[in-house]
Design an enzyme around this catalytic site. Structure first.
Site, PDB file in Angstrom:
ATOM      1  N   TRP A 100      42.287  46.565  47.184  1.00 46.39           N
ATOM      2  CA  TRP A 100      42.703  45.221  46.768  1.00 46.39           C
ATOM      3  C   TRP A 100      43.031  44.336  47.956  1.00 46.39           C
ATOM      4  O   TRP A 100      42.806  43.133  47.908  1.00 46.39           O
ATOM      5  CB  TRP A 100      43.864  45.280  45.780  1.00 46.39           C
ATOM      6  CG  TRP A 100      43.452  45.984  44.522  1.00 46.39           C
ATOM      7  CD1 TRP A 100      43.962  47.146  44.034  1.00 46.39           C
ATOM      8  CD2 TRP A 100      42.419  45.585  43.604  1.00 46.39           C
ATOM      9  NE1 TRP A 100      43.312  47.498  42.869  1.00 46.39           N
ATOM     10  CE2 TRP A 100      42.371  46.566  42.590  1.00 46.39           C
ATOM     11  CE3 TRP A 100      41.537  44.505  43.544  1.00 46.39           C
ATOM     12  CZ2 TRP A 100      41.467  46.493  41.520  1.00 46.39           C
ATOM     13  CZ3 TRP A 100      40.635  44.424  42.486  1.00 46.39           C
ATOM     14  CH2 TRP A 100      40.616  45.413  41.493  1.00 46.39           C
ATOM     15  N   ASP A 167      50.734  40.650  46.572  1.00 44.08           N
ATOM     16  CA  ASP A 167      49.986  40.979  45.358  1.00 44.08           C
ATOM     17  C   ASP A 167      50.751  42.098  44.657  1.00 44.08           C
ATOM     18  O   ASP A 167      50.767  43.234  45.122  1.00 44.08           O
ATOM     19  CB  ASP A 167      48.564  41.438  45.721  1.00 44.08           C
ATOM     20  CG  ASP A 167      47.778  41.951  44.512  1.00 44.08           C
ATOM     21  OD1 ASP A 167      48.322  41.940  43.390  1.00 44.08           O
ATOM     22  OD2 ASP A 167      46.614  42.356  44.703  1.00 44.08           O
ATOM     23  N   LYS A 191      48.442  44.865  33.803  1.00 40.42           N
ATOM     24  CA  LYS A 191      48.826  46.240  34.114  1.00 40.42           C
ATOM     25  C   LYS A 191      50.227  46.544  33.630  1.00 40.42           C
ATOM     26  O   LYS A 191      50.461  47.548  32.993  1.00 40.42           O
ATOM     27  CB  LYS A 191      48.691  46.492  35.606  1.00 40.42           C
ATOM     28  CG  LYS A 191      47.228  46.329  36.002  1.00 40.42           C
ATOM     29  CD  LYS A 191      46.836  46.873  37.320  1.00 40.42           C
ATOM     30  CE  LYS A 191      45.327  46.834  37.429  1.00 40.42           C
ATOM     31  NZ  LYS A 191      44.844  45.846  38.380  1.00 40.42           N
TER      32      LYS A 191
HETATM   33  C1  LIG Z   1      43.937  45.363  39.231  1.00 36.51           C
HETATM   34  C2  LIG Z   1      44.383  44.771  40.499  1.00 36.51           C
HETATM   35  C3  LIG Z   1      43.843  43.578  40.978  1.00 36.51           C
HETATM   36  C4  LIG Z   1      42.714  42.841  40.279  1.00 36.51           C
HETATM   37  O1  LIG Z   1      43.164  42.220  39.152  1.00 36.51           O
HETATM   38  P1  LIG Z   1      42.199  41.281  38.287  1.00 36.51           P
HETATM   39  O2  LIG Z   1      43.189  40.638  37.364  1.00 36.51           O
HETATM   40  O3  LIG Z   1      41.230  42.184  37.598  1.00 36.51           O
HETATM   41  O4  LIG Z   1      41.527  40.323  39.180  1.00 36.51           O
HETATM   42  C5  LIG Z   1      44.353  43.053  42.147  1.00 36.51           C
HETATM   43  N1  LIG Z   1      45.333  43.679  42.819  1.00 36.51           N
HETATM   44  C6  LIG Z   1      45.869  44.831  42.385  1.00 36.51           C
HETATM   45  C7  LIG Z   1      46.968  45.471  43.161  1.00 36.51           C
HETATM   46  C8  LIG Z   1      45.408  45.421  41.211  1.00 36.51           C
HETATM   47  O5  LIG Z   1      45.948  46.575  40.790  1.00 36.51           O
END
Ligand SMILES: *Cc1c(COP(=O)(O)O)cnc(C)c1O
Length: 357
Positions: A100, A167, A191
């Site tokens: 990521w 993030d 998530k």
């Molecule tokens: C799943 C994830 C993403 C991507 O998320 P999307 O909403 O599918 O763009 C980015 N960063 C992390 C840490 C993730 O677990």
């Protein structure tokens, strides 16, 4: 009968949240329509929208130095919006701790930002969080707080004078944070805090100021989101409704300190079983950087993997297959997975090890 769902994302939702949504799906609070069927400009939806924002700020105890914004396009769109809005033409620093962050670096590079990688754990397969220090005077410093695939997580965020961008997609709303050291915290909510279709960010106002003077298309510009309360165009109304319910659920659980306590207990329980399995199970991440959210591990005898997954499923547990990059097993134990469910997995793991050692 619902199974126990250890999926990494989209992932399990609290029963209470799903049931409330189900009850109101056809006829929203006896108003004769579904929340999905009405204008985002109307009073009914606006209440849901602004309450969701308020509750999210309340949970993190974020003060008025920050704006909360809602986006579509997932966390991945932010990988591009961050450099577009926040780069000042100087250096942006990154700690590279997995897929990521690599993707975020790539988007910044496409936008011709001068990206510097201050540390990386790539050489060891991203199995730990490296030690490093960001420079004091760069445009921004970027980390990913929880690396969903490998199961590593920062215990504490690096302290830096440069604006820190985080993030937090896979540990969103899982514990309290010290915002005094955070310029922007963002994530897709699917998530740990809702369903796909909605990304959420807390952005400090001086960062929003940066975007104001920039020549950026409206839908990509943070200040446009602020000026329009994240309703410049039609937002993801149903995803925002679900996020609202999730925020209420978190408050009912006792808030983020309480959820964190449970998250610590759950992770400890599983890691102990891995560590006490005499090598049958092998944790992927270095112990000191283990994630409370994603428990990634291998079965020493790889041939047993498919048997493990199949028997888990026969016992009512799904979503345990590791990410395709890594293979192995991954149990994602986000907020809505309670200790009892984790214990069921743990007992299954012990039993499986005993039978197959
Ligand atoms: C799943 C994830 C993403 C991507 O998320 P999307 O909403 O599918 O763009 C980015 N960063 C992390 C840490 C993730 O677990």
């Amino acid at each position: 009968m619902r199974v126990i769902n250890f999926s990494a994302g989209p992932s399990n939702l609290p029963d209470e949240v799903l049931k409330e949504a189900q009850e109101n799906l056809f006829d929203y609070h006896q108003k004769g329509f579904s929340i999905m069927e009405v204008s985002h400009r109307g009073k009914i939806f606006e209440e849901v929208h602004f309450e969701a924002m308020k509750l999210a700020k309340q949970l993190y105890e974020v003060n008025d130095d920050y704006e909360i914004l809602f986006f579509q396009g997932g966390a991945s769109l932010q990988f591009a919006m961050i450099p577009m809005n926040l780069s000042l033409g100087g250096i942006s620093e990154f700690a590279n701790t997995g897929v990521w962050t690599k993707k975020a670096i790539k988007e910044a590079q496409i936008l011709k930002v001068n990206t510097q990688i201050v540390a990386s754990s790539e050489d060891s397969g991203f199995d730990h969080i490296p030690n490093f220090k960001f420079s004091d005077d760069v445009d921004y410093a970027y980390i990913c707080s929880n690396n969903t695939i490998y199961g590593t997580q920062y215990n504490n965020y690096p302290i830096t004078k440069s604006p820190l961008i985080v993030d937090a997609s896979s540990d969103f709303f899982s514990k309290k944070l010290d915002f005094s050291n955070i310029a922007m915290l963002f994530g897709g909510v699917q998530k740990n805090a809702g369903i796909s279709g909605l990304a959420c960010a807390f952005i400090r106002k001086d960062m929003i100021e940066r975007s104001k003077s920039k020549n950026i298309p409206s839908m990509l510009k943070y200040s446009v989101y602020v000026e329009n309360d994240s309703m410049f165009n039609t937002p993801a109304t149903f995803a925002i409704y679900m996020f609202n319910l999730e925020m209420k659920w978190l408050l009912n659980q006792g808030g983020l300190d309480k959820i964190n306590e449970q998250n610590i207990q759950k992770a400890k329980f599983l890691y102990e079983i891995i560590d006490q399995s005499e090598g049958f199970y092998q944790g992927y991440a270095k112990k000191e950087d283990r994630s409370l959210m994603n428990v990634s591990f291998n079965i020493a005898d790889k041939n047993l993997e498919s048997k493990f997954l199949q028997e888990a499923e026969e016992n009512g547990m799904i979503g345990l297959k590791g990410h395709k990059i890594l293979g192995g097993i991954r149990a994602s134990i986000y907020n809505s997975i309670d200790l009892k469910k984790v214990q069921i997995l743990g007992e299954f793991m012990k039993d499986f090890a005993k039978k197959n050692a």
